[in-house]
Design an enzyme around this catalytic site. Structure first.
Site, PDB file in Angstrom:
ATOM      1  N   GLU A  44       0.817  -1.216   0.000  1.00  0.00           N
ATOM      2  CA  GLU A  44       0.000   0.000   0.000  1.00  0.00           C
ATOM      3  C   GLU A  44       0.854   1.272   0.000  1.00  0.00           C
ATOM      4  OE1 GLU A  44      -3.633   2.070   2.588  1.00  0.00           O
ATOM      5  OE2 GLU A  44      -2.610   0.281   3.332  1.00  0.00           O
ATOM      6  N   SER A 129      10.753 -15.103 -14.895  1.00  0.00           N
ATOM      7  CA  SER A 129      11.368 -16.208 -14.161  1.00  0.00           C
ATOM      8  C   SER A 129      12.792 -15.846 -13.760  1.00  0.00           C
ATOM      9  CB  SER A 129      11.329 -17.477 -15.013  1.00  0.00           C
ATOM     10  OG  SER A 129      11.768 -18.595 -14.273  1.00  0.00           O
ATOM     11  N   LYS A 132      17.549 -19.224 -11.322  1.00  0.00           N
ATOM     12  CA  LYS A 132      17.461 -20.213 -10.236  1.00  0.00           C
ATOM     13  C   LYS A 132      16.448 -21.314 -10.538  1.00  0.00           C
ATOM     14  CE  LYS A 132      19.121 -16.902  -6.841  1.00  0.00           C
ATOM     15  NZ  LYS A 132      19.590 -15.986  -7.888  1.00  0.00           N
ATOM     16  N   VAL A 175      19.606  -8.838 -10.917  1.00  0.00           N
ATOM     17  CA  VAL A 175      19.444  -7.445 -11.327  1.00  0.00           C
ATOM     18  C   VAL A 175      20.211  -6.581 -10.337  1.00  0.00           C
ATOM     19  CG1 VAL A 175      17.817  -5.586 -11.792  1.00  0.00           C
ATOM     20  CG2 VAL A 175      17.195  -7.953 -12.329  1.00  0.00           C
ATOM     21  N   GLY A 177      21.484  -3.666  -8.221  1.00  0.00           N
ATOM     22  CA  GLY A 177      20.838  -2.450  -7.749  1.00  0.00           C
ATOM     23  C   GLY A 177      19.395  -2.644  -7.343  1.00  0.00           C
ATOM     24  N   SER A 178      18.861  -3.859  -7.530  1.00  0.00           N
ATOM     25  CA  SER A 178      17.478  -4.126  -7.128  1.00  0.00           C
ATOM     26  C   SER A 178      17.395  -4.219  -5.608  1.00  0.00           C
ATOM     27  CB  SER A 178      16.990  -5.433  -7.761  1.00  0.00           C
ATOM     28  OG  SER A 178      17.777  -6.532  -7.315  1.00  0.00           O
ATOM     29  N   GLU A 272      21.721 -21.981  -1.563  1.00  0.00           N
ATOM     30  CA  GLU A 272      22.498 -21.093  -2.425  1.00  0.00           C
ATOM     31  C   GLU A 272      23.521 -21.872  -3.250  1.00  0.00           C
ATOM     32  OE1 GLU A 272      24.124 -16.610  -1.698  1.00  0.00           O
ATOM     33  OE2 GLU A 272      24.885 -18.137  -0.330  1.00  0.00           O
TER      34      GLU A 272
END
Length: 346
Positions: A44, A129, A132, A175, A177-178, A272
């Site tokens: 929100e 997707s 991974k 990505v 900087g995400s 991982e």
């Protein structure tokens, strides 16, 4: 090809890194001047600020909505031409701790998207997707793999019905900087003088910028034919190199001597991998190489798809490299430094 002119696109997870960047790309590029956007999210506060950013542009409308609410999704997509589905549980460790939530969001939520797209006869659905999903070792990757299979199955099922929706997936890596990315973690650690924590000196990853991820998803929406997985071509880096470059570049900005900022090897976290894969060996046998992607074709539609791709966009109809990060050429530290500068992350 998908024509964006006078079309309405729904972006799920519009407050997330990729979702919000897709909206920004549509806002800034004149190519999409007649494209309308419906953005939904269950965040929100994030929606409030997103709505503030675009309140003067009537093309953009934002709603508080959860992808687990199928009826609300159905109502909101009555006039939608395409859905870009970015909403998901994306964090590996949190999904390992709360698998039931990851399964509900990533699988049940996707099934709702597929269902309403079919009922409302939406033109295209693009599922985002992850690398991974290839030979997954964690809950998040497993849900993404199943998501790809669900999308391909939905595409196949439409052939035996009157529905015409095209379903496809895009698969890409980290990505930079995400939200919650390794760059933001390293930056926070460097700002405190270290130590900078690295899983393993041999860890490698596929990387791309936020801007690249948005452009490639929109390109996938335009090109997708149905059932395929479009695998984005990306640079490969060693995480230890990323840590060393960021320490060298950022430590002085925070008042620290780079030589005084330690790197601590902490070992792999649950689920991982030390390396990532963008295709499996089995997938290479039914893949073709395009300019910006590899297209993993559904096994039952290979020849049909191959003929439909533009001749100019096909680089090769034979793919032999399964695209494993540990086996690719890594960016040098100089190239990595330039990449981070180009991505505006330094």
């Amino acid at each position: 090809m998908f024509d964006f002119n006078n079309k309405t696109i729904m972006v799920t997870g519009c407050c997330g890194t990729v979702g919000s960047e897709i909206i920004k790309e549509i806002y800034e590029d004149e190519k999409y001047i007649n494209t309308r956007i419906i953005g939904i999210d269950n965040n929100e506060s994030g929606l409030f600020f997103l709505d503030e950013n675009y309140k003067d542009d009537s093309r953009f409308n934002f709603y508080v909505a959860d992808i687990l609410n199928e009826q609300l999704l159905y109502d909101l997509t009555s006039d939608v031409s395409a859905i870009i589905h970015t909403a998901a549980c994306k964090h590996v460790i949190l999904s390992e701790i709360s698998p039931e939530h990851a399964i509900k969001t990533n699988i049940d939520g996707l099934q709702n998207i597929i269902s309403v797209a079919s009922k409302n006869n939406i033109e295209k659905v693009i599922f985002t997707s992850s690398d991974k999903a290839v030979n997954p070792t964690n809950v998040m990757g497993t849900t993404k793999l199943l998501g790809e299979k669900m999308i391909t199955a939905a595409s196949e099922a439409r052939k035996s019905s009157s529905r015409s929706t095209i379903y496809s997936s895009t698969r890409f890596g980290n990505v930079l900087g995400s939200n919650g990315s390794v760059v933001s973690i390293f930056m926070d650690q460097i700002s405190k003088g270290g130590p900078v924590t690295v899983t393993d000196r041999n860890m490698t990853r596929f990387v791309m910028s936020i801007e690249e991820s948005a452009k490639l998803v929109l390109s996938g929406l335009e090109q997708a034919l149905g059932g395929e997985v479009l695998v984005t071509k990306m640079d490969v880096i060693k995480i230890i190199d990323l840590a060393e470059v960021m320490i060298e570049e950022l430590s002085p900005q925070f008042g620290f001597d780079p030589r005084a900022v330690d790197i601590q090897i902490i070992g792999a976290k649950p689920g991982e991998k030390l390396y990532e894969e963008l295709m499996s060996i089995e997938e290479t046998r039914r893949s073709i190489e395009l300019k910006d992607y590899y297209s993993i074709l559904p096994p039952f539609l290979k020849k049909e798809h191959q003929k439909k791709y533009s001749v100019d966009s096909v680089v090769s109809d034979i793919v032999e490299d399964p695209y494993v990060s540990s086996e690719q050429k890594f960016l040098t530290k100089f190239e990595l430094k330039k990449l981070l500068a180009d991505y505006k992350l330094l």
